[in-house]
Design an enzyme around this catalytic site. Sequence first.
Site, short mmCIF file in Angstrom:
data_model
loop_
_atom_site.label_atom_id
_atom_site.label_comp_id
_atom_site.label_asym_id
_atom_site.label_seq_id
_atom_site.Cartn_x
_atom_site.Cartn_y
_atom_site.Cartn_z
N ALA A 186 6.27 -13.37 -1.40
CA ALA A 186 6.02 -12.08 -2.05
C ALA A 186 6.06 -12.25 -3.56
CB ALA A 186 7.05 -11.04 -1.61
N ASP A 187 5.38 -11.34 -4.24
CA ASP A 187 5.42 -11.31 -5.70
C ASP A 187 5.39 -9.85 -6.13
OD1 ASP A 187 5.18 -13.23 -8.16
OD2 ASP A 187 3.84 -11.55 -8.58
N THR A 188 6.29 -9.47 -7.04
CA THR A 188 6.39 -8.08 -7.47
C THR A 188 6.15 -7.97 -8.96
OG1 THR A 188 8.03 -7.62 -5.74
CG2 THR A 188 7.92 -6.06 -7.57
#
Length: 198
Positions: free
Chosen positions: A67-69
């Site tokens: 994931a990347d936020t």
Amino acid sequence: MILASQSPRRIELMREAGFDVRVIPADVDETPRAGEPPFELVERLAATKAEAVAAESAEPGELVLAADTIVAIDGEALGKPADETDARAMLRRLSGRTHQVATGVCLLRAACEGSEPGSPERPATRDVFTVVTDVTFYDLADAEIDAYVATGEPADKAGAYGIQGTGGRLLVRGINGDFYNVVGLPIAEVVRHMRLLN
């Protein structure tokens, strides 16, 4: 399964949801491409992280989650602040406004041999998606910003704040969408996508 992240928040969310994960952080270049929209950036980075970890560490058929936020405002992605001056500038920009927090997620099932002798290999499968939450800040005085930056909390947070900490209690007027997405992983949505991938 593998969690391709060393984020304490993501690890905690996965374990609280009942998943026993192997934590193997991805080492990839996270530099945005010229003109790359924020939501495309998080999906690309999530997929790149999952593919890198799967290629190096996944067992046949094992599931990899990456994931990347990012925080986005005015069509621009705000990453982690470079220093306290950068953190103050980000918080001034968010003050009194609504911004978006986007988490790109990639679920990748590594390739494996067929279930029957002589049957063909089952190719890798993947699911990439983005969850977006609107977050609105109070109007912030410079003294409030300085006091918050002094806590050290903004240092490793996209957009220079953490919703689950002091930032969420003192800076955020409201959110529209998934709270855990702002923390760093939309866990309920992840679980639903995992069911579809299996």
